[in-house]
Enzyme design. Structure first.
Site, PDB file in Angstrom:
ATOM      1  N   LEU A 455       0.874  -1.172   0.000  1.00  0.00           N
ATOM      2  CA  LEU A 455       0.000   0.000   0.000  1.00  0.00           C
ATOM      3  C   LEU A 455       0.910   1.221   0.000  1.00  0.00           C
ATOM      4  CD1 LEU A 455      -2.620   1.640   0.373  1.00  0.00           C
ATOM      5  CD2 LEU A 455      -2.382   1.294   2.825  1.00  0.00           C
ATOM      6  N   GLU A 456       0.742   2.044  -1.022  1.00  0.00           N
ATOM      7  CA  GLU A 456       1.507   3.285  -1.074  1.00  0.00           C
ATOM      8  C   GLU A 456       0.629   4.358  -0.442  1.00  0.00           C
ATOM      9  OE1 GLU A 456       2.449   4.428  -5.112  1.00  0.00           O
ATOM     10  OE2 GLU A 456       4.301   5.395  -4.469  1.00  0.00           O
ATOM     11  N   LEU A 457       1.057   4.829   0.689  1.00  0.00           N
ATOM     12  CA  LEU A 457       0.237   5.786   1.445  1.00  0.00           C
ATOM     13  C   LEU A 457       0.766   7.189   1.171  1.00  0.00           C
ATOM     14  CD1 LEU A 457      -1.869   6.440   3.613  1.00  0.00           C
ATOM     15  CD2 LEU A 457      -0.128   5.961   5.326  1.00  0.00           C
TER      16      LEU A 457
END
Ligand code: T1G
Length: 704
Positions: A455-457
């Site tokens: 997950l690229e936050l």
């Protein structure tokens, strides 16, 4: 330190209890080896001891295998083999002794942990979700080296044993029973009593040691031509999958083959000799580093913070359903969409997801039912009120995303965090006009959501730290590895992917063929080449992304190639319509063929650039260079995040560790010189990032 406790119980049964007080899980360390030699081996000759039961005192692990943290420090292959050899001999001694040994496996029995169980004569497993059994060594670039390559196939058969060892696949108790890996499945509460009684029954001959259940093929394995057929096929598959990049699988096959031809003892010695060498390979170093880095990231800032109590997903398409699906079981989820067909499809996808979870996490039917009951769909946005996390997964269109954000803000309370799922739109731009921009973050999931671990936050400047933390905690609760990135165009993953994809078009123009370009990157270790990848994404989508990002970075990237646009006009949309850089036959989509018509879209196609090494360098260095720009601009916080993000999000070859490890391996000097040469020949977009140039001058590397 007392890692093993031996307790005598009725009937001369010794309980051997593993419990490492200093570690979260039991692992095989040199200390444990000493304890095995001093406390367990003598029991074999102790007349008071009639049988043994092995178990763990840890709540949810049996033994997680060798201590991987020690691999990093290991620098002497002989010493590694020596320690491993001592372990292996202890286990052989146990296996060959006439007293019955029973393993009571509750929790993870992996690697050397499973090898300890395999050295027992009867294996019980608990039906708890934490109980998993496997030999994952190959995923660390090494091989099972305490008898695993011999004892696993002898229990489960050659074909299944090879599959487990060559993929590192883990199985749960139910499956383990089916394939003969364990002899009985019991409840966690009942496992100890049952193990003691099995041991007693074996001692008194009331129960016989189970003989391996052999499939027909395994009964025929004694025939040399059958054996060589099975192993030959496995070798071929390994060659196709690894393209020679990973040495461990071939070593596993070698040990299995040797065991069948020359006997177990010779093969055990080969295991021992191989592990020392393999642990020193750059492949193993990178894979071990990745394991430890992702473990490390689990404990990054947000651990322990509350995740979410009620989540809403707005947009019930493929991504929305995927995000909802991986959230079930963590908290109640409501999915909102204006289309009832979309919601129906979404429900179907969630059902399939639940069935998958049930298999993967050993979820009971009751729990499955409970999870299903916490999921609702609605067309009415007011039903998302009360959600403290809203993930929006509507089309990648700025005005639509802004509109949805405004509507959601009407419904939710002050504690709600809003995560927009986008791979390319700026989060601050979406949040323009928001009432609470401090609660808006980007949550870039990858498709398919249940499979892709990253997950690229995206944390825009105006986002409140608590909001970012909350989104991170939620991502982690979903089982994702989370990297935090800044809100710059393309964030990190899309940003480093795009110039790489665009580069493939320039190489086509310079004369390379479709197969040569994709082949070069598959040889480099990517699962697919850049052109096939654009087909997967969709040529129209790739064109749009290239245009959008290309504008933002036009100064450095220069003008893009208009081939993608021309492909869209000519209705070459990629895999979805069966025509892209490849053509896809309607039935057998795997048998794609390079599309010869594509070349006509390059009227000025030259002859040249066909050297695979040059193709590989040009493409991979383009990605490495953009990653360095991201680090230089603080888009990512560290080379670690950059490497983990590229491997987990884009399939950058894990054995290379990621773009920053790859840069260090090649040497920054080499990178600077190759990029400068490319820049002289083809233009300034190849100029090495200032950070690389500076670090090279100072003699620094990304990792020490
Ligand atoms: N070595 C060192 N630390 C380990 C470890 C290991 N093998 N396994 C887990 N940990 C640590 C982990 O870093 C974390 O630490 C904590 O335990 C909890 O883990 C001779 C050569 C066991 C299924 O590949 O798959 O045996 O961060 O958060 O989700 O043939 O960890 O809390 O300080 O992941 O419940 C093969 C890898 C070795 C197993 C538990 N073994 N581990 O999952 O908790 S090679 C593996 C896992 C070998 C022999 C060969 C999982 C788990 P901290 P966690 P979890």
């Amino acid at each position: 330190m007392n890692e093993i406790t031996v307790t005598m119980v009725d009937g001369g049964i010794a309980l051997v209890i593993f419990d490492d007080p200093e570690r979260p899980v039991n692992t095989m360390t040199p200390d444990l080896l000493i304890a095995m030699e001093n406390q367990v081996v003598p029991l074999m000759d102790d007349p008071e001891v009639k049988g043994l039961v092995f178990l763990s005192a840890k709540p949810d692990t049996f033994i997680a295998g060798a201590d991987i943290k020690l691999f990093i420090e290991a620098d002497d292959p002989k010493l590694v083999s020596e320690i491993d050899g001592a372990y292996s001999r202890v286990l052989s001694r146990l296996f060959e002794n006439p007293k019955p040994l029973v393993a009571a496996v509750h929790g993870a029995a992996l690697g050397g942990g499973l090898e300890i169980a395999l050295a027992c004569h009867y294996i019980l497993a608990s039906d708890h979700p934490a109980t998993v059994l496997g030999l994952p060594e190959v995923t660390l670039g090494i091989l099972p080296a305490a008898g695993g390559t011999q004892r696993l196939p002898r229990r489960v058969g050659l074909v299944r044993g090879l599959d487990m060892m060559l993929t590192g696949r883990r199985v749960r108790a139910g499956r383990a029973l089916k394939i003969g890996l364990v002899d009985e499945v019991v409840t966690p509460e009942g496992i100890l009593e049952r193990a003691k009684s099995v041991a007693g029954d074996l001692v008194h001959g009331r129960l016989k040691r189970p003989a391996p259940r052999k499939a027909l093929l395994d009964r025929l394995i004694g025939l040399p031509f059958v054996r060589s057929m099975v192993l030959g096929k496995a070798r071929k598959t390994v060659r196709q999958r690894t393209r020679g990049n990973y040495p461990a699988p071939m070593r596993i096959l070698e040990c299995v083959d040797l065991g069948l031809q020359k006997g177990v003892d010779a093969a055990l010695e080969r295991e021992i000799a191989s592990i020392g060498d393999l642990m020193m390979t750059p492949q193993s170093r990178s894979l071990v580093w990745l394991f430890l880095a992702t473990q490390d990231m689990k404990s990054d800032t947000a651990k322990g913070r509350p995740a979410s109590e009620r989540m809403a997903v707005v947009g019930g398409g493929l991504m929305g359903a995927g995000i909802a699906s991986v959230s079930l079981g963590r908290c109640p989820v409501v999915v909102q969409d204006i289309s009832s067909e979309a919601l129906e499809r979404c429900s179907g996808q969630i059902k399939a997801g639940l069935a998958r979870q049930a298999r993967a996490e050993a979820v009971t039917p009751e729990e499955q039912e409970r999870r299903w009951s916490t999921f609702t769909t609605t067309r009415d946005l007011s039903e998302i009120a009360g959600a403290d996390l809203v993930v929006e997964a509507v089309f990648e269109e700025l005005s639509l995303k802004r509109k949805v954000l405004a509507e959601v803000e009407e419904q939710v309370g002050p504690e709600a965090v809003y995560g927009t799922n986008t791979s390319v739109l700026g989060i601050s731009e979406i949040a323009i006009g928001a009432r609470h921009p401090e609660r808006v973050v980007g949550m870039h999931y990858f498709s398919p959501v249940h499979k892709m671990p990253l997950l690229e936050l995206v944390a825009p400047e105006q986002a409140a730290p608590w909001a970012v933390d909350k989104a991170q905690a939620f991502g982690q609760a979903q089982g994702k590895t989370v990297i935090r990135v800044k809100d710059r165009p393309g964030f990190y993953t899309t940003r480093i992917l795009m110039p790489y994809l665009r580069e493939a078009l320039f190489l086509l123009e310079r004369g390379a063929t479709i197969e040569e370009i994709d082949g070069a990157m598959k040889d480099f270790g990517f699962p697919t080449g850049p052109l096939a990848r654009m087909d997967e994404v969709g040529i129209d989508v790739a064109a749009q992304m290239s245009r959008d990002l290309g504008e933002k970075y036009s100064q450095r990237w220069g003008p893009g190639h208009d081939t993608l646009e021309r492909m869209v006009k000519a209705n070459f949309l990629g895999r979805k319509n069966g025509r892209g850089f490849y053509t896809y036959p309607a039935k057998k989509k795997k048998q794609k063929k390079p599309n010869q018509e594509i070349y006509s879209l390059f009227p000025e196609r030259q002859a040249g650039t066909r050297d695979p090494a040059l193709l590989r360098d040009t493409l991979s260095l383009t990605m490495v260079n953009e990653a360095a720009h991201c680090l230089q601009e603080d888009v990512i916080a560290s080379p670690r995040d950059g490497d983990v993000g590229a491997v987990l999000g884009l399939g950058f070859p894990p054995f290379r560790g990621g773009p920053f490890h790859h840069a260090d391996d090649l040497g920054l000097e080499t990178i600077v010189s190759r990029m400068e040469t490319l820049a002289e020949q083809h233009g300034p977009r190849y100029a090495p990032a200032q950070m690389i140039v500076d670090m090279e001058r100072q003699g620094r590397t990304f990792f020490v």
